[in-house]
Design a protein around this motif. Structure first.
Motif, PDB file in Angstrom:
ATOM      1  N   ASP A   1      16.903  16.999  43.668  1.00  0.00           N
ATOM      2  CA  ASP A   1      18.182  17.860  43.366  1.00  0.00           C
ATOM      3  C   ASP A   1      18.445  18.298  41.914  1.00  0.00           C
ATOM      4  OD1 ASP A   1      19.052  15.475  42.233  1.00  0.00           O
ATOM      5  OD2 ASP A   1      20.752  15.254  42.810  1.00  0.00           O
ATOM      6  N   ALA A   2      17.471  17.927  41.178  1.00  0.00           N
ATOM      7  CA  ALA A   2      17.427  18.334  39.580  1.00  0.00           C
ATOM      8  C   ALA A   2      17.262  20.029  39.649  1.00  0.00           C
ATOM      9  CB  ALA A   2      16.226  17.894  38.868  1.00  0.00           C
ATOM     10  N   PRO A   3      18.396  20.553  38.681  1.00  0.00           N
ATOM     11  CA  PRO A   3      18.242  21.838  38.626  1.00  0.00           C
ATOM     12  C   PRO A   3      17.211  22.138  37.652  1.00  0.00           C
ATOM     13  CG  PRO A   3      20.102  20.952  37.627  1.00  0.00           C
ATOM     14  CD  PRO A   3      19.328  19.799  38.244  1.00  0.00           C
ATOM     15  N   LEU A   4      16.167  22.835  37.911  1.00  0.00           N
ATOM     16  CA  LEU A   4      15.000  22.686  37.070  1.00  0.00           C
ATOM     17  C   LEU A   4      15.393  23.887  36.059  1.00  0.00           C
ATOM     18  CD1 LEU A   4      11.790  22.576  39.340  1.00  0.00           C
ATOM     19  CD2 LEU A   4      13.412  20.995  38.237  1.00  0.00           C
ATOM     20  N   ASP A   5      15.936  25.164  36.228  1.00  0.00           N
ATOM     21  CA  ASP A   5      16.140  25.884  35.059  1.00  0.00           C
ATOM     22  C   ASP A   5      17.089  25.087  34.051  1.00  0.00           C
ATOM     23  OD1 ASP A   5      14.924  28.262  36.188  1.00  0.00           O
ATOM     24  OD2 ASP A   5      16.766  28.844  37.162  1.00  0.00           O
ATOM     25  N   GLN A   6      17.929  24.363  34.444  1.00  0.00           N
ATOM     26  CA  GLN A   6      18.896  23.541  33.569  1.00  0.00           C
ATOM     27  C   GLN A   6      17.941  22.810  32.661  1.00  0.00           C
ATOM     28  OE1 GLN A   6      22.940  24.279  35.842  1.00  0.00           O
ATOM     29  NE2 GLN A   6      23.065  22.996  34.209  1.00  0.00           N
ATOM     30  N   VAL A   7      16.867  21.959  33.508  1.00  0.00           N
ATOM     31  CA  VAL A   7      16.281  21.015  32.984  1.00  0.00           C
ATOM     32  C   VAL A   7      15.522  21.587  31.862  1.00  0.00           C
ATOM     33  CG1 VAL A   7      14.320  19.277  33.201  1.00  0.00           C
ATOM     34  CG2 VAL A   7      16.110  19.556  34.946  1.00  0.00           C
TER      35      VAL A   7
ATOM     36  N   PRO B   1      -0.679  32.784  21.534  1.00  0.00           N
ATOM     37  CA  PRO B   1      -1.852  32.004  22.297  1.00  0.00           C
ATOM     38  C   PRO B   1      -1.409  32.777  23.516  1.00  0.00           C
ATOM     39  CG  PRO B   1      -0.166  30.394  21.229  1.00  0.00           C
ATOM     40  CD  PRO B   1       0.244  32.011  20.878  1.00  0.00           C
ATOM     41  N   GLU B   2      -2.879  32.842  24.098  1.00  0.00           N
ATOM     42  CA  GLU B   2      -2.786  33.472  25.429  1.00  0.00           C
ATOM     43  C   GLU B   2      -1.935  32.423  26.634  1.00  0.00           C
ATOM     44  OE1 GLU B   2      -3.684  36.059  27.561  1.00  0.00           O
ATOM     45  OE2 GLU B   2      -3.586  37.020  25.507  1.00  0.00           O
ATOM     46  N   ALA B   3      -2.238  31.196  26.375  1.00  0.00           N
ATOM     47  CA  ALA B   3      -2.077  30.047  27.243  1.00  0.00           C
ATOM     48  C   ALA B   3      -0.461  29.770  27.252  1.00  0.00           C
ATOM     49  CB  ALA B   3      -2.886  28.986  27.338  1.00  0.00           C
ATOM     50  N   THR B   4       0.307  29.989  28.384  1.00  0.00           N
ATOM     51  CA  THR B   4       1.824  29.545  28.344  1.00  0.00           C
ATOM     52  C   THR B   4       1.718  28.476  29.142  1.00  0.00           C
ATOM     53  OG1 THR B   4       2.094  31.432  29.679  1.00  0.00           O
ATOM     54  CG2 THR B   4       2.453  31.746  27.385  1.00  0.00           C
ATOM     55  N   ALA B   5       0.760  28.335  30.019  1.00  0.00           N
ATOM     56  CA  ALA B   5       0.856  27.379  31.095  1.00  0.00           C
ATOM     57  C   ALA B   5       0.866  25.980  30.383  1.00  0.00           C
ATOM     58  CB  ALA B   5      -0.146  27.414  32.127  1.00  0.00           C
ATOM     59  N   LEU B   6       1.626  25.108  30.841  1.00  0.00           N
ATOM     60  CA  LEU B   6       1.612  23.605  30.289  1.00  0.00           C
ATOM     61  C   LEU B   6       0.440  22.930  30.878  1.00  0.00           C
ATOM     62  CD1 LEU B   6       4.251  23.129  28.822  1.00  0.00           C
ATOM     63  CD2 LEU B   6       4.997  21.456  30.626  1.00  0.00           C
ATOM     64  N   PRO B   7      -0.109  21.915  30.074  1.00  0.00           N
ATOM     65  CA  PRO B   7      -1.114  21.178  30.740  1.00  0.00           C
ATOM     66  C   PRO B   7      -0.298  20.305  31.873  1.00  0.00           C
ATOM     67  CG  PRO B   7      -0.486  20.432  28.582  1.00  0.00           C
ATOM     68  CD  PRO B   7       0.087  21.730  28.594  1.00  0.00           C
ATOM     69  N   ASP B   8      -1.351  19.962  32.940  1.00  0.00           N
ATOM     70  CA  ASP B   8      -0.815  19.120  33.847  1.00  0.00           C
ATOM     71  C   ASP B   8      -1.766  17.761  33.793  1.00  0.00           C
ATOM     72  OD1 ASP B   8      -0.187  17.836  36.063  1.00  0.00           O
ATOM     73  OD2 ASP B   8       0.361  19.776  37.517  1.00  0.00           O
TER      74      ASP B   8
ATOM     75  N   GLU C   1       9.128  29.473  31.646  1.00  0.00           N
ATOM     76  CA  GLU C   1       8.502  29.387  32.974  1.00  0.00           C
ATOM     77  C   GLU C   1       7.120  28.517  33.108  1.00  0.00           C
ATOM     78  OE1 GLU C   1       8.181  33.438  34.368  1.00  0.00           O
ATOM     79  OE2 GLU C   1      10.447  33.487  34.878  1.00  0.00           O
ATOM     80  N   GLY C   2       6.604  28.372  32.003  1.00  0.00           N
ATOM     81  CA  GLY C   2       5.547  27.232  31.915  1.00  0.00           C
ATOM     82  C   GLY C   2       6.101  26.056  32.172  1.00  0.00           C
ATOM     83  N   VAL C   3       7.172  25.600  31.534  1.00  0.00           N
ATOM     84  CA  VAL C   3       7.767  24.273  31.490  1.00  0.00           C
ATOM     85  C   VAL C   3       8.419  24.066  33.108  1.00  0.00           C
ATOM     86  CG1 VAL C   3       9.584  22.732  30.769  1.00  0.00           C
ATOM     87  CG2 VAL C   3       8.086  23.997  29.057  1.00  0.00           C
ATOM     88  N   ARG C   4       8.886  25.272  33.836  1.00  0.00           N
ATOM     89  CA  ARG C   4       9.640  25.071  34.888  1.00  0.00           C
ATOM     90  C   ARG C   4       8.350  24.938  36.054  1.00  0.00           C
ATOM     91  NH1 ARG C   4      11.825  26.596  39.512  1.00  0.00           N
ATOM     92  NH2 ARG C   4      14.102  26.622  39.553  1.00  0.00           N
ATOM     93  N   ALA C   5       7.332  25.548  35.941  1.00  0.00           N
ATOM     94  CA  ALA C   5       6.249  25.275  36.856  1.00  0.00           C
ATOM     95  C   ALA C   5       5.768  23.980  36.972  1.00  0.00           C
ATOM     96  CB  ALA C   5       5.105  26.589  36.416  1.00  0.00           C
ATOM     97  N   ARG C   6       5.519  23.298  35.658  1.00  0.00           N
ATOM     98  CA  ARG C   6       5.180  22.198  35.462  1.00  0.00           C
ATOM     99  C   ARG C   6       6.288  21.054  36.026  1.00  0.00           C
ATOM    100  NH1 ARG C   6       3.548  17.894  36.271  1.00  0.00           N
ATOM    101  NH2 ARG C   6       2.627  16.438  34.936  1.00  0.00           N
ATOM    102  N   LEU C   7       7.487  21.263  35.926  1.00  0.00           N
ATOM    103  CA  LEU C   7       8.503  20.442  36.528  1.00  0.00           C
ATOM    104  C   LEU C   7       8.563  20.528  38.078  1.00  0.00           C
ATOM    105  CD1 LEU C   7      11.506  21.360  34.201  1.00  0.00           C
ATOM    106  CD2 LEU C   7      10.440  19.078  34.570  1.00  0.00           C
TER     107      LEU C   7
END
Lengths: 194, 194
Positions: free
Chosen positions: A148-154, A68-75, A130-136
């Motif tokens: 201070d949450a390490p987003l890559d690890q989240v 699917p085209e969209a990898t962005a997470l809904p916000d 990266e879609g999840v990271r952007a949402r975070l």
């Protein structure tokens, strides 16, 4: 007037990828060969080898074409709901027999082929992570995630447990499992006192 | 007096497993064959096939033989410290080239062989997962873990992200990475207000 070489190439490329997708669906990865793809696509084996190193690489591209085209997470503004959505979708994908067989195939390939591992990571997985990271990041900007949450690890906290369960076949994939995972992740990242 | 059959069998079994371990260390899994194991151990190939279905099964047993006895997690009373210890040890193991090569091998095998997958899960992984689960149960009894935390999923929260990072080779394994993961897990399970 004969077709121009570039257009003929593109037509062959599409035929090869479509044949790969069909054969994967019909009989899975194990029985798939460059010969069978060439026969189904109506091209010579050399045409395939001109563009791809081998079976794994063709399969990767066939899968990437159909993502699917969209990898962005809904916000929706509600991080908890958005995370629950992505975890449920991921769990459903791993629970699906057909999708699971393809993931199994690609996992074996990336374990034995470093170059393909890089392609799978960059083309199939990174956009999703990266879609999840952007949402975070958006949630952090809105004060919904600890500063201070390490987003890559989240992000790995979201996908890693699903992968682990799938790989080790330890337990079934249910919606309540998905929701409990989303809740654990939310608890890990929500600022104290919220 | 000639050795009794049972003792002779046990000696062959030990020789086969020792040979497998040596060959794995010397030249890795890819080059390993039943023939090379038989030659090194001084037994016939049929002796190996009498006890094991194939290369993957012998390797699994050779690895299982050399696992450290203790799978129980230390319980210092400080869950944060104990979790940090287990995450650091896991990360160090995945960062080690030799251990990583063996894990890679076993992961491929469990992806392509259902029966072996069950053995790897039960013999190599379950004791480790259950060690962490038991530690979490003790912590829950001591009020250090939320009463409603799904402990099986918390265990996956510890190991899943490490596996994910290792599999996708997304980022390096450092001690600060390990400690940040332990901290995320602690945050996810610590009762509110503690």
């Amino acid at each position: 007037m004969p077709p121009q070489p570039a257009r003929r190439s593109e037509r062959s490329r599409r035929a090869i990828l479509a044949a790969t997708q069909e054969l994967l669906t019909e009989s899975g990865y194990a029985g798939l060969t460059i010969e069978s793809i060439a026969a189904r696509a109506g091209v010579g084996k050399q045409t395939i080898y001109r563009w791809w190193r081998g079976k794994g690489a063709v399969v990767l591209e066939a899968i990437a074409e159909h993502l699917p085209e969209a990898t962005a997470l809904p916000d929706t503004g509600d991080l908890r709901a958005d995370l629950r959505g992505v975890v449920r979708a991921t769990v459903a994908e791993f629970a699906d027999t057909g999708a699971s067989a393809v993931t199994r195939t690609l996992t074996v390939e990336i374990l034995v082929d470093d170059e393909l591992a890089g392609e799978v990571r960059d083309r199939l997985l990174r956009p999703r992570l990266e879609g999840v990271r952007a949402r975070l990041e958006a949630a952090r900007a809105a004060g919904q995630v600890r500063a201070d949450a390490p987003l890559d690890q989240v992000v790995e906290l979201v996908f890693g447990p699903v992968y682990h369960r799938w790989l080790l076949r330890t337990s079934p994939f249910t919606e309540s499992y998905a929701d409990a995972l989303a809740k654990l992740v939310m608890t890990a990242v929500t600022p104290a006192g919220r």
